[in-house]
Design an enzyme around this catalytic site. Structure first.
Site, short mmCIF file in Angstrom:
data_model
loop_
_atom_site.label_atom_id
_atom_site.label_comp_id
_atom_site.label_asym_id
_atom_site.label_seq_id
_atom_site.Cartn_x
_atom_site.Cartn_y
_atom_site.Cartn_z
N ASN A 183 0.75 -1.16 0.02
CA ASN A 183 0.01 0.10 0.04
C ASN A 183 0.96 1.29 0.11
O ASN A 183 1.80 1.31 0.61
CB ASN A 183 -1.07 0.02 1.15
CG ASN A 183 -0.46 -0.13 2.64
OD1 ASN A 183 0.65 -0.81 2.58
ND2 ASN A 183 -0.86 0.20 3.64
N CYS A 229 -10.87 -3.05 -4.10
CA CYS A 229 -9.90 -3.90 -4.54
C CYS A 229 -10.55 -5.08 -5.03
O CYS A 229 -10.05 -5.61 -6.06
CB CYS A 229 -8.60 -4.16 -3.62
SG CYS A 229 -7.61 -2.72 -3.36
N GLU A 254 -3.24 -4.57 -3.03
CA GLU A 254 -3.63 -5.62 -3.86
C GLU A 254 -3.79 -5.07 -5.29
O GLU A 254 -3.51 -5.54 -6.52
CB GLU A 254 -5.11 -6.02 -3.67
CG GLU A 254 -5.31 -6.64 -2.64
CD GLU A 254 -5.49 -5.82 -1.17
OE1 GLU A 254 -4.93 -4.55 -1.28
OE2 GLU A 254 -5.98 -6.46 -0.02
N GLU A 306 0.36 5.13 0.80
CA GLU A 306 -0.56 6.28 1.35
C GLU A 306 -0.30 7.72 0.66
O GLU A 306 0.93 7.85 0.30
CB GLU A 306 -0.48 6.21 2.90
CG GLU A 306 -1.11 4.81 3.25
CD GLU A 306 -1.59 4.56 4.83
OE1 GLU A 306 -0.99 5.83 5.67
OE2 GLU A 306 -2.22 3.90 5.36
N CYS A 335 -4.31 0.69 -2.45
CA CYS A 335 -4.02 -0.30 -1.71
C CYS A 335 -3.08 -1.44 -2.13
O CYS A 335 -2.56 -1.27 -3.59
CB CYS A 335 -5.22 -1.07 -1.54
SG CYS A 335 -6.58 -0.44 -0.62
N1 THU Z 1 -5.13 -1.33 2.73
C1 THU Z 1 -4.73 -2.11 1.63
O1 THU Z 1 -3.52 -2.00 1.30
N2 THU Z 1 -5.46 -3.32 1.03
C2 THU Z 1 -6.41 -3.41 1.53
O2 THU Z 1 -7.30 -4.57 1.11
C3 THU Z 1 -7.10 -2.96 2.80
C4 THU Z 1 -6.64 -1.71 3.24
C5 THU Z 1 -4.28 -0.33 2.96
C6 THU Z 1 -4.98 1.08 2.42
C7 THU Z 1 -4.35 2.11 3.52
O3 THU Z 1 -2.98 2.50 3.29
C8 THU Z 1 -4.47 1.22 4.87
O4 THU Z 1 -4.44 -0.09 4.50
C9 THU Z 1 -5.43 1.62 5.83
O5 THU Z 1 -6.63 1.75 5.39
#
Ligand code: THU
Length: 384
Positions: A293, A341, A306, A295, A304
């Site tokens: 991920n 995702c 995925e 941000e 994210c």
């Molecule tokens: N996140 C993911 O990378 N994949 C998911 O399926 C759930 C959420 C990340 C996004 C964000 O950076 C952090 O988790 C908190 O939401």
């Protein structure tokens, strides 16, 4: 052993069908008849004569003359193709890859010679990239008769079972089969089921879905493995030919978990501190792609893990099918892909795609993709 790839042109290397139909519609309008795309659809892929004659008789076009129509087409086509981007994904790359692997390449197109040569230029290749070019002018009996493919075989000095035909129309598939070749159908203009009914040994979405190879032996193994399938398998709305798995599932899952955990180490999550890593397994090639991920201070711009894994896979291979997804988080129960995702994954996954969720503390849960997203949205024109 595979010694040659024989390519149909329109719908396989070049996406010229829209241009042809547009000109057809223009011609019929010039003699006072309103034609539509659907009027031409059944008459595609069997040469210009069939394209115009059959459409004209279905439309009861009294003022129709093949000579006029052909002259109109001859005038308009070069004007349009010069400005159009007609290259189909993977076309030029596949020809170049085959030739550098020592595989001969030929074109077997029912179109007139001038059009075939215009098209070769329009997709960024030239005549020297092919060992032989057969056009509609070289044969009397068009596809679905076997003549054009047989001519290629004779000119290249090989037997049918040494050649792979790439086709996108029912007539072309039949022609290739009658010449004794293996036929790989493209889903550029025909759907998988129709292609299989016409006798295709394998179906792929387009040439970019063909896994990479670097020698004739590798191409042989690849074509043999995909030819043993009746047709492609649906991943989302894409038809993909799954490759043979070289490792057992538990070993692949172990590798995927390692890739997802390693990607998670790189997660950029200064806002949530919630690090995620993901890995996807490409069905065609067996390759694993990972992502973390990332941000952003504008929270909604966060991507994210995925989706990053998927975009990495597509960047490397083009359209993919996903057989296994692994997601690593520090959560209990281990975090599933978010709804956004899941929808993105649905584009490339099957209902039975395995989803492995695991946490750094060792918790692990397995799901079928359809348990997490039973009803993905599928764009109306992509529904099978
Ligand atoms: N996140 C993911 O990378 N994949 C998911 O399926 C759930 C959420 C990340 C996004 C964000 O950076 C952090 O988790 C908190 O939401």
């Amino acid at each position: 052993m595979i010694r040659a790839f024989l390519f149909d042109m329109d719908g396989v290397l070049a996406d010229t069908e829209d241009i042809s139909v547009t000109i057809g519609i223009e011609y019929f309008r010039s003699i006072g008849i309103n034609a539509s795309y659907a009027d031409f659809q059944p008459n595609l892929g069997a040469g210009e004569r069939v394209f115009f004659d059959r459409t004209a008789s279905a439309l009861s076009a009294e003022r129709y003359s093949y000579d006029d129509a052909s002259a109109y087409f001859r005038r308009r086509y070069p004007e349009i193709i010069e400005r159009a981007d007609v290259s189909l994904p993977g076309a030029a790359e596949t020809v170049k890859m085959a030739r550098s692997a020592g595989i001969m390449c030929a074109i077997a197109s029912s179109a007139p010679g001038w059009k075939v040569h215009d098209n070769i230029k329009a997709i960024g290749l030239d005549d020297q990239d092919f060992d032989f070019i057969a056009t509609g002018e070289d044969i009397k009996r068009n596809k679905p008769e076997k003549d054009i493919y047989e001519l290629c075989l004779i000119k290249l000095g090989i037997d049918g079972d040494e050649a792979v035909v790439f086709e996108d129309s029912a007539a072309g598939i039949m022609s290739g089969k009658r010449a004794g070749c293996r036929v790989v159908a493209m889903m550029t203009t025909i759907d998988g089921e129709k292609a299989a009914d016409a006798g295709a040994d394998a179906v792929i979405s387009d040439l970019s879905a063909l896994p990479r190879f670097s020698s004739a032996a590798e191409a042989d193994a690849l074509i043999f493995s995909i030819s043993s399938e009746k047709a492609g398998v649906a991943y989302g709305a894409n038809m993909i030919i799954p490759g043979k798995r070289l490792l057992s599932d538990p070993l692949i899952i172990e590798r995927m978990k390692r890739a997802a955990a390693k990607a998670r180490d790189n997660a950029y999550a200064p806002y949530s501190s919630f690090k995620v890593g993901a890995a996807v397994l490409s069905a065609a090639t067996g390759r694993i792609y990972s992502g973390c991920n990332v941000e952003n201070s504008s929270y909604g711009a966060t991507i994210c893990a995925e989706r990053n894994a998927i975009t990495t896979a597509i960047t490397a291979e083009g359209v993919i099918g996903i057989d296994i997804i692994a997601v690593c988080s520090d959560d209990d129960p281990p975090a599933p892909p978010c709804a956004l995702c899941l929808q993105v994954l649905a584009e490339f996954a099957r209902p039975d795609t395995l989803v492995v969720l695991f946490s750094v503390s060792g918790k692990e849960m397995h799901y079928a993709f359809s348990q997490l997203l039973p009803n993905p949205f599928v764009f109306p024109t992509m529904r099978q």
